[in-house]
Design a protein around this motif. Structure first.
Motif, PDB file in Angstrom:
ATOM      1  N   ALA A 203       0.874  -1.175   0.000  1.00  0.00           N
ATOM      2  CA  ALA A 203       0.000   0.000   0.000  1.00  0.00           C
ATOM      3  C   ALA A 203       0.907   1.220   0.000  1.00  0.00           C
ATOM      4  O   ALA A 203       1.413   1.629   1.043  1.00  0.00           O
ATOM      5  N   GLY A 204       1.161   1.774  -1.176  1.00  0.00           N
ATOM      6  CA  GLY A 204       2.121   2.873  -1.265  1.00  0.00           C
ATOM      7  C   GLY A 204       3.505   2.370  -0.901  1.00  0.00           C
ATOM      8  O   GLY A 204       4.027   1.444  -1.522  1.00  0.00           O
ATOM      9  N   GLU A 205       4.103   2.935   0.150  1.00  0.00           N
ATOM     10  CA  GLU A 205       5.425   2.516   0.595  1.00  0.00           C
ATOM     11  C   GLU A 205       5.370   1.439   1.663  1.00  0.00           C
ATOM     12  O   GLU A 205       6.407   0.952   2.105  1.00  0.00           O
ATOM     13  N   LYS A 206       4.183   1.086   2.102  1.00  0.00           N
ATOM     14  CA  LYS A 206       4.040   0.079   3.157  1.00  0.00           C
ATOM     15  C   LYS A 206       3.821  -1.298   2.547  1.00  0.00           C
ATOM     16  O   LYS A 206       3.157  -1.441   1.522  1.00  0.00           O
ATOM     17  N   GLU A 207       4.394  -2.305   3.207  1.00  0.00           N
ATOM     18  CA  GLU A 207       4.187  -3.666   2.723  1.00  0.00           C
ATOM     19  C   GLU A 207       4.318  -4.653   3.869  1.00  0.00           C
ATOM     20  O   GLU A 207       4.902  -4.358   4.913  1.00  0.00           O
ATOM     21  N   TYR A 208       3.743  -5.813   3.646  1.00  0.00           N
ATOM     22  CA  TYR A 208       3.852  -6.882   4.643  1.00  0.00           C
ATOM     23  C   TYR A 208       3.808  -8.219   3.931  1.00  0.00           C
ATOM     24  O   TYR A 208       3.153  -8.356   2.892  1.00  0.00           O
ATOM     25  N   VAL A 209       4.531  -9.190   4.480  1.00  0.00           N
ATOM     26  CA  VAL A 209       4.571 -10.532   3.912  1.00  0.00           C
ATOM     27  C   VAL A 209       3.847 -11.486   4.856  1.00  0.00           C
ATOM     28  O   VAL A 209       4.104 -11.485   6.057  1.00  0.00           O
ATOM     29  N   PHE A 210       2.931 -12.272   4.330  1.00  0.00           N
ATOM     30  CA  PHE A 210       2.215 -13.235   5.162  1.00  0.00           C
ATOM     31  C   PHE A 210       1.926 -14.495   4.362  1.00  0.00           C
ATOM     32  O   PHE A 210       1.947 -14.482   3.123  1.00  0.00           O
ATOM     33  N   ILE A 211       1.693 -15.575   5.078  1.00  0.00           N
ATOM     34  CA  ILE A 211       1.356 -16.845   4.439  1.00  0.00           C
ATOM     35  C   ILE A 211      -0.037 -17.265   4.883  1.00  0.00           C
ATOM     36  O   ILE A 211      -0.386 -17.147   6.058  1.00  0.00           O
ATOM     37  N   VAL A 212      -0.826 -17.715   3.934  1.00  0.00           N
ATOM     38  CA  VAL A 212      -2.176 -18.170   4.245  1.00  0.00           C
ATOM     39  C   VAL A 212      -2.095 -19.594   4.778  1.00  0.00           C
ATOM     40  O   VAL A 212      -1.503 -20.471   4.141  1.00  0.00           O
ATOM     41  N   ASP A 213      -2.653 -19.809   5.948  1.00  0.00           N
ATOM     42  CA  ASP A 213      -2.595 -21.116   6.603  1.00  0.00           C
ATOM     43  C   ASP A 213      -3.205 -22.208   5.721  1.00  0.00           C
ATOM     44  O   ASP A 213      -4.161 -21.969   4.982  1.00  0.00           O
ATOM     45  N   GLU A 214      -2.614 -23.411   5.788  1.00  0.00           N
ATOM     46  CA  GLU A 214      -3.115 -24.539   4.991  1.00  0.00           C
ATOM     47  C   GLU A 214      -4.578 -24.837   5.301  1.00  0.00           C
ATOM     48  O   GLU A 214      -5.333 -25.283   4.430  1.00  0.00           O
ATOM     49  N   LYS A 215      -4.983 -24.613   6.548  1.00  0.00           N
ATOM     50  CA  LYS A 215      -6.366 -24.886   6.953  1.00  0.00           C
ATOM     51  C   LYS A 215      -7.134 -23.586   7.201  1.00  0.00           C
ATOM     52  O   LYS A 215      -7.999 -23.509   8.062  1.00  0.00           O
ATOM     53  N   ALA A 216      -6.809 -22.578   6.421  1.00  0.00           N
ATOM     54  CA  ALA A 216      -7.432 -21.265   6.602  1.00  0.00           C
ATOM     55  C   ALA A 216      -8.943 -21.332   6.414  1.00  0.00           C
ATOM     56  O   ALA A 216      -9.462 -22.125   5.623  1.00  0.00           O
ATOM     57  N   ASP A 217      -9.630 -20.488   7.181  1.00  0.00           N
ATOM     58  CA  ASP A 217     -11.082 -20.390   7.076  1.00  0.00           C
ATOM     59  C   ASP A 217     -11.459 -19.971   5.649  1.00  0.00           C
ATOM     60  O   ASP A 217     -10.838 -19.090   5.063  1.00  0.00           O
ATOM     61  N   ARG A 218     -12.503 -20.592   5.117  1.00  0.00           N
ATOM     62  CA  ARG A 218     -12.884 -20.347   3.737  1.00  0.00           C
ATOM     63  C   ARG A 218     -14.176 -19.537   3.617  1.00  0.00           C
ATOM     64  O   ARG A 218     -14.720 -19.380   2.520  1.00  0.00           O
ATOM     65  N   SER A 219     -14.640 -19.025   4.728  1.00  0.00           N
ATOM     66  CA  SER A 219     -15.867 -18.231   4.705  1.00  0.00           C
ATOM     67  C   SER A 219     -15.546 -16.755   4.454  1.00  0.00           C
ATOM     68  O   SER A 219     -14.646 -16.196   5.067  1.00  0.00           O
ATOM     69  N   ARG A 220     -16.318 -16.148   3.557  1.00  0.00           N
ATOM     70  CA  ARG A 220     -16.116 -14.724   3.293  1.00  0.00           C
ATOM     71  C   ARG A 220     -16.560 -13.860   4.473  1.00  0.00           C
ATOM     72  O   ARG A 220     -16.208 -12.686   4.554  1.00  0.00           O
ATOM     73  N   LYS A 221     -17.360 -14.441   5.374  1.00  0.00           N
ATOM     74  CA  LYS A 221     -17.916 -13.677   6.483  1.00  0.00           C
ATOM     75  C   LYS A 221     -17.335 -14.101   7.834  1.00  0.00           C
ATOM     76  O   LYS A 221     -17.955 -13.899   8.867  1.00  0.00           O
ATOM     77  N   ALA A 222     -16.153 -14.686   7.808  1.00  0.00           N
ATOM     78  CA  ALA A 222     -15.480 -15.038   9.072  1.00  0.00           C
ATOM     79  C   ALA A 222     -15.228 -13.767   9.875  1.00  0.00           C
ATOM     80  O   ALA A 222     -15.123 -12.672   9.316  1.00  0.00           O
ATOM     81  N   PRO A 223     -15.144 -13.863  11.212  1.00  0.00           N
ATOM     82  CA  PRO A 223     -14.921 -12.672  12.049  1.00  0.00           C
ATOM     83  C   PRO A 223     -13.683 -11.884  11.622  1.00  0.00           C
ATOM     84  O   PRO A 223     -12.696 -12.445  11.137  1.00  0.00           O
ATOM     85  N   TYR A 224     -13.739 -10.579  11.822  1.00  0.00           N
ATOM     86  CA  TYR A 224     -12.625  -9.717  11.455  1.00  0.00           C
ATOM     87  C   TYR A 224     -11.344 -10.093  12.194  1.00  0.00           C
ATOM     88  O   TYR A 224     -10.246  -9.957  11.654  1.00  0.00           O
ATOM     89  N   LEU A 225     -11.476 -10.562  13.424  1.00  0.00           N
ATOM     90  CA  LEU A 225     -10.285 -10.908  14.201  1.00  0.00           C
ATOM     91  C   LEU A 225      -9.446 -11.960  13.492  1.00  0.00           C
ATOM     92  O   LEU A 225      -8.217 -11.939  13.539  1.00  0.00           O
ATOM     93  N   VAL A 226     -10.098 -12.888  12.813  1.00  0.00           N
ATOM     94  CA  VAL A 226      -9.410 -13.961  12.107  1.00  0.00           C
ATOM     95  C   VAL A 226      -8.801 -13.429  10.806  1.00  0.00           C
ATOM     96  O   VAL A 226      -7.761 -13.899  10.347  1.00  0.00           O
ATOM     97  N   ARG A 227      -9.410 -12.394  10.222  1.00  0.00           N
ATOM     98  CA  ARG A 227      -9.048 -11.965   8.865  1.00  0.00           C
ATOM     99  C   ARG A 227      -8.215 -10.697   8.794  1.00  0.00           C
ATOM    100  O   ARG A 227      -7.667 -10.381   7.759  1.00  0.00           O
ATOM    101  N   LEU A 228      -8.118  -9.949   9.867  1.00  0.00           N
ATOM    102  CA  LEU A 228      -7.565  -8.599   9.797  1.00  0.00           C
ATOM    103  C   LEU A 228      -6.030  -8.563   9.771  1.00  0.00           C
ATOM    104  O   LEU A 228      -5.357  -9.222  10.543  1.00  0.00           O
ATOM    105  N   ILE A 229      -5.496  -7.758   8.849  1.00  0.00           N
ATOM    106  CA  ILE A 229      -4.081  -7.444   8.774  1.00  0.00           C
ATOM    107  C   ILE A 229      -3.958  -5.927   8.815  1.00  0.00           C
ATOM    108  O   ILE A 229      -4.531  -5.231   7.967  1.00  0.00           O
ATOM    109  N   VAL A 230      -3.195  -5.400   9.774  1.00  0.00           N
ATOM    110  CA  VAL A 230      -3.061  -3.961   9.953  1.00  0.00           C
ATOM    111  C   VAL A 230      -1.661  -3.517   9.577  1.00  0.00           C
ATOM    112  O   VAL A 230      -0.676  -4.049  10.060  1.00  0.00           O
ATOM    113  N   PHE A 231      -1.567  -2.527   8.706  1.00  0.00           N
ATOM    114  CA  PHE A 231      -0.274  -1.954   8.315  1.00  0.00           C
ATOM    115  C   PHE A 231       0.092  -0.814   9.259  1.00  0.00           C
ATOM    116  O   PHE A 231      -0.755   0.007   9.581  1.00  0.00           O
TER     117      PHE A 231
END
Length: 231
Positions: A203-231
């Motif tokens: 995002a502009g000059e900000k970046e982050y590297v992450f890996i999606v867990d092999e058993k990651a939740d597949r619901s589009r409506k999973a809680p934000y706590l599970v899905r949130l990444i903050v720069f």
């Protein structure tokens, strides 16, 4: 020995002791007053609010001791960063705690979320369930953090524009994700990432590297706590 001399000698004996005590107290007091434990600390995340409020909105972070008054028919959903507990609260007075809320004159139900409460956090005063980007941390020194959803929510302050998401192996075309008020919800945009794949989000000059867990939740409506990444 005269009475005055006796008083002076007694004062000489007591005076250094008194100042030693004051000095000792002066050293100790700032440690308690300025202790990091007494500073602002994020404890909970607002997942949903049933009615629009001026003091509370979705994706707000709340500190310990923060108080909320709910109407009898008003509902609030919170998730706790340190314990991965989600609460659905109806009515009453809510006080944010360390791992769960204190609810008076209201109803609360709690459930446990799947999220990582180990040392994922990159800021000392924020808990570990949400992924935070450490300031002044280089890509080489950043160990990829696991995301537990294939539909992460990306948040970068007041950034406006597009996030770019690229798999590190470059097997796929980069995704350009529009941002509104600093937030991009891949679930709302039906943009799914791949389990087990490492990504870089920019995002502009900000970046982050992450890996999606092999058993990651597949619901589009999973809680934000599970899905949130903050720069």
């Amino acid at each position: 020995m005269s009475r005055d001399k006796r008083h002076k000698r007694l004062a000489d004996l007591l005076f250094p002791t008194r100042w030693m005590f004051i000095g000792f107290f002066a050293i100790l007091v700032p440690q308690y007053i300025l202790s990091p434990a007494s500073a602002f600390e994020v404890k909970a995340l607002v997942e949903n609010v049933s009615a629009e409020r001026s003091d509370l909105k979705v994706l707000d972070f709340l500190e310990s001791g923060f108080e909320i008054e709910l109407r009898d028919d008003e509902q609030l959903t919170l998730s706790y960063l340190a314990s991965c507990v989600m609460e659905k609260i109806t009515g009453g007075r809510v006080v944010i705690g360390e791992k769960q809320s204190l609810v008076k004159n209201g109803m609360v139900s709690r459930s446990k979320l799947k999220c990582n409460t180990s040392s994922q956090t990159s800021k000392s005063n924020e808990a570990a369930a949400v992924v935070f980007r450490a300031p002044n941390q280089t890509e080489q020194s950043t160990k990829p953090i696991k995301a537990f959803s294939i539909y992460p929510v990306l948040k970068a302050g007041n950034f406006e524009g597009n996030f770019t998401i690229q798999d590190m192996d470059r097997f796929h075309e980069p995704l350009s994700v529009p941002v509104q008020k600093g937030v991009a919800d891949l679930g709302k945009q039906y943009l799914a990432l791949k389990s087990g794949v490492t990504y870089r989000v920019t995002a502009g000059e900000k970046e982050y590297v992450f890996i999606v867990d092999e058993k990651a939740d597949r619901s589009r409506k999973a809680p934000y706590l599970v899905r949130l990444i903050v720069f």
